[in-house]
Design a protein around this motif. Sequence first.
Motif, short mmCIF file in Angstrom:
data_model
loop_
_atom_site.label_atom_id
_atom_site.label_comp_id
_atom_site.label_asym_id
_atom_site.label_seq_id
_atom_site.Cartn_x
_atom_site.Cartn_y
_atom_site.Cartn_z
N ALA A 113 19.54 -15.06 3.81
CA ALA A 113 19.73 -14.15 2.67
C ALA A 113 18.99 -14.68 1.43
CB ALA A 113 21.22 -13.98 2.39
N LEU A 114 19.05 -15.99 1.23
CA LEU A 114 18.29 -16.57 0.11
C LEU A 114 16.80 -16.36 0.30
CD1 LEU A 114 19.85 -20.06 -0.75
CD2 LEU A 114 19.84 -18.00 -2.17
N LEU A 115 16.35 -16.51 1.54
CA LEU A 115 14.92 -16.33 1.84
C LEU A 115 14.52 -14.87 1.60
CD1 LEU A 115 12.35 -17.71 2.95
CD2 LEU A 115 13.09 -17.00 5.24
N ALA A 116 15.37 -13.94 2.03
CA ALA A 116 15.09 -12.51 1.82
C ALA A 116 14.91 -12.24 0.32
CB ALA A 116 16.22 -11.66 2.39
N ARG A 117 15.81 -12.76 -0.47
CA ARG A 117 15.74 -12.53 -1.91
C ARG A 117 14.45 -13.14 -2.48
NH1 ARG A 117 20.48 -14.65 -5.69
NH2 ARG A 117 19.19 -16.51 -5.59
N ARG A 118 14.11 -14.32 -2.00
CA ARG A 118 12.89 -14.99 -2.45
C ARG A 118 11.65 -14.17 -2.08
NH1 ARG A 118 11.75 -20.95 -2.97
NH2 ARG A 118 9.61 -21.30 -2.32
N MET A 119 11.73 -13.44 -0.95
CA MET A 119 10.61 -12.60 -0.52
C MET A 119 10.61 -11.24 -1.21
SD MET A 119 10.79 -13.37 3.58
CE MET A 119 9.29 -12.51 4.07
N GLY A 120 11.59 -11.01 -2.08
CA GLY A 120 11.65 -9.76 -2.82
C GLY A 120 12.25 -8.61 -2.03
N LYS A 121 13.00 -8.93 -0.97
CA LYS A 121 13.61 -7.86 -0.16
C LYS A 121 15.06 -7.68 -0.58
CE LYS A 121 10.10 -8.51 3.07
NZ LYS A 121 9.53 -8.28 4.37
N GLN A 122 15.47 -6.40 -0.68
CA GLN A 122 16.82 -6.13 -1.19
C GLN A 122 17.76 -5.66 -0.09
OE1 GLN A 122 14.38 -3.51 -2.43
NE2 GLN A 122 13.32 -5.19 -3.44
N ARG A 123 17.28 -5.67 1.14
CA ARG A 123 18.09 -5.09 2.21
C ARG A 123 18.04 -6.02 3.43
NH1 ARG A 123 16.63 -1.31 6.32
NH2 ARG A 123 18.30 0.15 6.86
N LEU A 124 19.21 -6.24 4.03
CA LEU A 124 19.30 -6.99 5.29
C LEU A 124 19.67 -6.03 6.40
CD1 LEU A 124 21.49 -10.18 4.52
CD2 LEU A 124 18.99 -9.98 4.44
N VAL A 125 19.01 -6.16 7.56
CA VAL A 125 19.57 -5.55 8.76
C VAL A 125 19.96 -6.68 9.70
CG1 VAL A 125 18.32 -3.35 8.64
CG2 VAL A 125 17.33 -5.26 9.93
N ALA A 126 21.01 -6.44 10.48
CA ALA A 126 21.48 -7.43 11.43
C ALA A 126 21.99 -6.71 12.66
CB ALA A 126 22.59 -8.28 10.82
N GLU A 127 21.99 -7.43 13.79
CA GLU A 127 22.62 -6.90 15.00
C GLU A 127 23.89 -7.70 15.21
OE1 GLU A 127 20.29 -9.31 15.11
OE2 GLU A 127 21.58 -10.77 16.11
N THR A 128 24.86 -7.11 15.86
CA THR A 128 26.04 -7.92 16.19
C THR A 128 26.66 -7.43 17.49
OG1 THR A 128 27.95 -8.99 15.14
CG2 THR A 128 27.83 -6.59 14.95
N GLY A 129 27.26 -8.34 18.22
CA GLY A 129 27.94 -8.00 19.46
C GLY A 129 29.43 -8.01 19.18
N SER A 137 26.69 -11.86 8.03
CA SER A 137 25.56 -11.26 7.30
C SER A 137 26.08 -10.43 6.12
CB SER A 137 24.75 -10.34 8.22
OG SER A 137 24.22 -11.08 9.29
N ALA A 138 27.14 -9.66 6.36
CA ALA A 138 27.72 -8.85 5.29
C ALA A 138 28.25 -9.73 4.17
CB ALA A 138 28.83 -7.96 5.85
N THR A 139 28.78 -10.88 4.54
CA THR A 139 29.30 -11.84 3.56
C THR A 139 28.18 -12.36 2.67
OG1 THR A 139 31.03 -12.53 5.09
CG2 THR A 139 30.48 -14.07 3.33
N ALA A 140 27.09 -12.80 3.29
CA ALA A 140 25.96 -13.34 2.52
C ALA A 140 25.33 -12.26 1.65
CB ALA A 140 24.92 -13.94 3.48
N ALA A 141 25.27 -11.03 2.19
CA ALA A 141 24.70 -9.92 1.43
C ALA A 141 25.56 -9.62 0.20
CB ALA A 141 24.57 -8.68 2.31
N CYS A 205 17.86 -10.14 9.74
CA CYS A 205 18.61 -11.39 9.80
C CYS A 205 19.13 -11.59 11.23
CB CYS A 205 19.77 -11.31 8.81
SG CYS A 205 20.74 -12.82 8.68
N ILE A 206 18.40 -12.37 12.02
CA ILE A 206 18.81 -12.60 13.41
C ILE A 206 19.87 -13.69 13.46
CG2 ILE A 206 18.01 -13.46 15.67
CD1 ILE A 206 15.51 -11.87 15.39
N GLY A 207 20.83 -13.52 14.36
CA GLY A 207 22.03 -14.34 14.34
C GLY A 207 22.00 -15.60 15.18
#
Length: 403
Positions: A113-129, A137-141, A205-207
């Motif tokens: 999530a920190l890396l995403a912000r550093r890259m200027g991205k405002q959105r995370l997608v994640a997969e979950t089982g 991921s939702a927590t970090a977001a 954001c791969i888990g």
Amino acid sequence: MSDASVPTGAGAPRARLMGVPGPDGRFGEFGGRFVPESLVPACVELSSAFDEAWGDPSFHEELDGLLTTYAGRPTPVTECRRLSEQLGVRVLMKREDLAHTGSHKINNVLGQALLARRMGKQRLVAETGAGQHGVASATAAALLGLRCVVYMGEVDVARQELNVFRMRLLGAEVRPVSSGSRTLKDAVNEALRDWVATVETTHYCIGSVMGPHPYPYMVRELQRVVGDEAREQCREVLGGADPDVVVACIGGGSNAAGTFAGFVDTRSALVGVEAAGGAALGSGVPGVVHGMRSMFLQDEDGQILEAHSISAGLDYPGIGPEHAQLAAVGRATYHSVGDDEVLDAFRTLAATEGIIPALEPAHAVAWLLRAARTGEVPPGSTVLLTMSGRGDKDVAQVMEMQS
Ligand SMILES: *Cc1c(COP(=O)(O)O)cnc(C)c1O
């Protein structure tokens, strides 16, 4: 560098195990980057952004700050006296169950999530089982003010309604996936599809230590804090020595990879434990799935099989490519345990140490109980076991199975 070096042929440079992979992201014959043309630039961008961040002390300062003041690191190593007495081996436990959100997954998502912000991205997608990575991921977001979309197979949405509710509480959007078998592998495909279409604004954001390069490498580095801390903590307890055996459970393999990274250049034996119904290294064959070459459970036509386990977090039919390499060169060994042994280990650890484990690390405990009994781990050995998460999420399931 004796047992941690891979001979690559006469005169060839000796690649260090669990070091920095080349730009192709290969771990021996495994790993790589097998993605559609449209995703190559995104992977390349991510790769250089991570390399740059990982070499920048200010990134580490920010991440370490969050790991300390938000996630509760360092997690302790606990000496398990009563279990040790019972088994005749000295058991130390690395307590990722005490980290915020209840498992090691927070280490990875805070970094990404920190890396995403550093890259200027405002959105995370994640997969979950099972929902655990989705919740992390939702927590970090939420913490960093990013939008979060979590893909989850319809079958899993129905099975894991509490985690779906948690993700929504944390402000994430959960998108049920109705394709294929409607489970984790289909959620991965949907998340990849989303990323292709939104890569300008979105980080995927791969888990676990899976997917195309740089993910297996990046996630291992973000989890190496587990092994690095544990190595120092073990040396304190063991008077400067390393444990004889280091053991962790394997879903995709991230808590094990993080743990092993701290010990790969020692003499400790490294042991990964898979679920018997998801043993990609026990019953799998090489293949290319989800962007990487690794070992997967497949039928004769190369179709990916469903993995089955008492623990939803170990239900992935493959394994991270670096584990396939560690197995191939013999630096780590991989074993599997069945559901009955896992339930027995779950109860044993609760009653002897007052620690209710998640069902995933109960696999590692189950292997240890068996290996101490058979002498595979000789009496008097020292063992570090990574307790990857706490069992609160699993007690209702175990109670139902009892009745
Ligand atoms: C998700 C999870 C795992 C499996 O993932 P790895 O990438 O193999 O570590 C193991 N233990 C717990 C507690 C988990 O939540």
